[in-house]
Design a protein around this motif. Structure first.
Motif, PDB file in Angstrom:
ATOM      1  N   SER A   4      -0.674  -5.516 -41.398  1.00  0.00           N
ATOM      2  CA  SER A   4       0.303  -6.480 -41.044  1.00  0.00           C
ATOM      3  C   SER A   4       1.082  -7.284 -42.162  1.00  0.00           C
ATOM      4  N   PRO A   6       2.772 -10.766 -42.409  1.00  0.00           N
ATOM      5  CA  PRO A   6       2.636 -12.019 -41.668  1.00  0.00           C
ATOM      6  C   PRO A   6       3.992 -12.281 -40.969  1.00  0.00           C
ATOM      7  N   GLY A 339       5.295  -5.972 -39.159  1.00  0.00           N
ATOM      8  CA  GLY A 339       5.412  -7.377 -39.262  1.00  0.00           C
ATOM      9  C   GLY A 339       7.000  -8.002 -39.032  1.00  0.00           C
ATOM     10  N   HIS A 381       0.832  -4.637 -31.474  1.00  0.00           N
ATOM     11  CA  HIS A 381       0.379  -5.139 -32.462  1.00  0.00           C
ATOM     12  C   HIS A 381       0.035  -6.396 -32.477  1.00  0.00           C
ATOM     13  N   CYS A 383       0.222  -8.913 -34.652  1.00  0.00           N
ATOM     14  CA  CYS A 383       1.091  -9.932 -35.590  1.00  0.00           C
ATOM     15  C   CYS A 383       1.777 -10.970 -35.117  1.00  0.00           C
TER      16      CYS A 383
END
Length: 514
Positions: A4, A6, A339, A381, A383
């Motif tokens: 990931s 951020p 991400g 996901h 993230c």
């Protein structure tokens, strides 16, 4: 699970996001309207709809849904501008189109961050897309002076010569995956040919299209030559495809929508050019350079979030190397950085819209139901709690009759199918309704030509990923489209070919009633 990057915390990504929001500020203070006859306008005041940030699920702004009256106004502007623009010399059109390319390059950074925010496409790809847009304008600008040229076809009695003339006002409908570049890919040749344009951008990613039309007019394009109407397909889109003053429709998008457009344009005998869906095979033989093939396989499905018409979404691997090669693909998939698309390190960003997210996620259950194995990914996901992120996904244990091997998923999802022989590979590569692109990896020169020629696709790359050369034809077979873009192939669509025959005074003319 993939690595990931951020979301909304990295300082570079946050700075890029603030820059993008700053560039968007003039367009989100009120619902975004249209651009007709050189001016922004709210037109007939259609119902506004939201444009969403794919990374966060938040609303970026609103867009006015164009109505039939707005398309009428844009078509009328294009019709009024057509006589003068079509008579404008190719040299002058070349100069204006080069000025547009210059302006795109000057604002490439702005275009890239706006489009990355608007579409969720990683910035690492969008920066190149803006420059590709400038390249498209330059390429067709340089062909504008010769666009009308034809052939001399003499006989003993007549001098025949052909010439091309612009067809008239045209409609261009573009998709949401790389909207700026694909808009230039359609609009630049239309303008170079001497056509005027009414553009309907994709409703999910409208902002870079507004930048393009404004850039074009500030660079010197006359009012009415290039108009833009926002809206939904069933509203503004249908009004455009049915409009009697629009002589042709260039469309990029889903095959089912292409079929609807063909039906809608039938009453006015509208010329159509379609770049539609694909379920493109990449065929890896055991004699290939497997390191390079690995790079190409991963890049051509997971770049652009898998939302690419030419993505190689079916991996056909010779059974003698199947397990080892798939292990290597899975290892790379697990390491992809997912991400914030505005983080330059991000490799896979969010899908464009919650509706599309639901579609892609639905195939995870389809795969399980069909008995395939989800080797990697297969879930949302984590993230971003409200963004439209999907884990890069790898399906194995599949066969050619499964839905995951036949239907266009249009996300970061790869389906692996083993094959035994060259003939088996060709049969499986062709066993879908689509025929846009194909990719072949082999060290055998004879096999390379045999397989490339046998694959039912408009474009085949051998020992390469998708590398575009602008003079070459771009388009598909079967349900993947009609017609070709690129080079003079674009002019064949936007122009009519006329033959003129001059009698030399020597041939015998039949007599009746003499």
């Amino acid at each position: 699970m993939s690595e990931s990057a951020p979301v909304l915390t990295d300082s570079v990504a946050s700075a890029n996001r603030q820059r993008a929001l700053g560039h968007l500020a003039p367009y989100v203070s009120e619902p975004l309207g249209h651009f007709i006859e050189g001016q922004p306008t709210s037109g007939a005041g259609g119902e506004p709809f939201d444009v969403l940030d794919p990374s966060t699920g938040e609303t970026l702004g609103q867009v006015l849904g164009g109505m039939a009256q707005d398309v009428d106004a844009a078509a009328a502007a294009a019709k009024r501008a057509f006589p003068e623009w079509s008579r404008t010399s190719g040299e002058k059109r070349r100069k204006i189109l080069h000025s547009i390319a210059d302006a795109i390059e000057q604002r490439a950074d702005e275009i890239a961050v706006v489009e990355s925010l608007d579409t969720g496409q990683p910035l690492r790809f969008m920066s190149k897309a803006a420059l590709r847009g400038a390249e498209n304008f330059r390429f067709f600008a340089d062909r504008a002076p010769d666009a009308q040229d034809g052939l001399a076809l003499p006989t003993s009695d007549h001098l025949n010569y052909t010439m091309r003339q612009p067809i008239g006002p045209v409609g261009v409908i573009t998709p949401w995956n790389t909207p700026f570049m694909l808009s230039t890919w359609k609009i630049a040749p239309a303008l170079a040919a001497g056509c005027t344009v009414v553009h309907k951008p994709a409703e999910w990613s409208p902002y870079s299209a507004r930048l393009l039309v404004e850039i074009a007019h500030r660079a010197g394009l006359p009012a009415g030559v290039f108009n833009s109407v926002n809206g939904l397909g069933e509203g503004a889109g249908r009004a455009l495809t049915e409009h009697p003053d629009i002589k042709a429709i260039g469309f990029v998008g889903e095959s089912s929508t292409g079929s609807a457009i063909m039906s809608q344009g039938a009453a006015t005998l509208k010329r159509v050019h379609f770049e539609l869906g694909g379920k493109n095979p990449v065929v890896v033989f055991d004699d290939a350079d497997l390191d390079r093939a690995l790079d190409a396989v991963v890049f051509m499905i997971y770049s652009l979030n898998g939302q690419r018409c030419t993505s190689s979404s079916r991996l056909l691997v010779q059974d003698s190397i199947h397990d080892e090669f798939v292990d290597r693909v899975a290892e790379r998939v697990e390491r992809l950085r997912v991400g914030d698309p505005l983080d330059p390190q991000t490799e896979v960003g969010p899908l464009i819209h919650p509706r599309h997210l639901d579609k892609v996620m639905g195939y995870m259950q389809v795969a399980r139901g069909e008995g395939a194995r989800i080797r990697s990914g297969g879930a949302r996901h984590d993230c971003s709690p409200k963004g439209y992120f999907v884990q890069p996904t790898l399906f194995t244990g599949a066969h050619a009759q499964m839905r995951i091997a036949r239907e266009e998923i249009f996300g970061p999802v790869l389906t692996v199918i083993p094959f035994a022989t060259e003939e088996d590979a060709i049969a499986k590569a062709n066993d879908v309704e689509y025929g846009l692109a194909g990719y072949v990896w082999t060290g055998d020169a004879g096999r390379a030509h045999r397989v490339a020629q046998a694959i039912e696709a408009g474009m085949v790359w051998v020992n390469s990923e998708n590398v575009r050369h602008l003079p070459t034809p771009f388009g598909g077979m079967k349900s993947s489209g009609i017609g070709r873009d690129g080079g003079d192939y674009s002019f064949d669509f936007y122009m009519e070919t006329k033959n003129i025959a001059i009698g030399l005074g020597q041939h015998k003319i039949p007599k009746l009633g003499a």
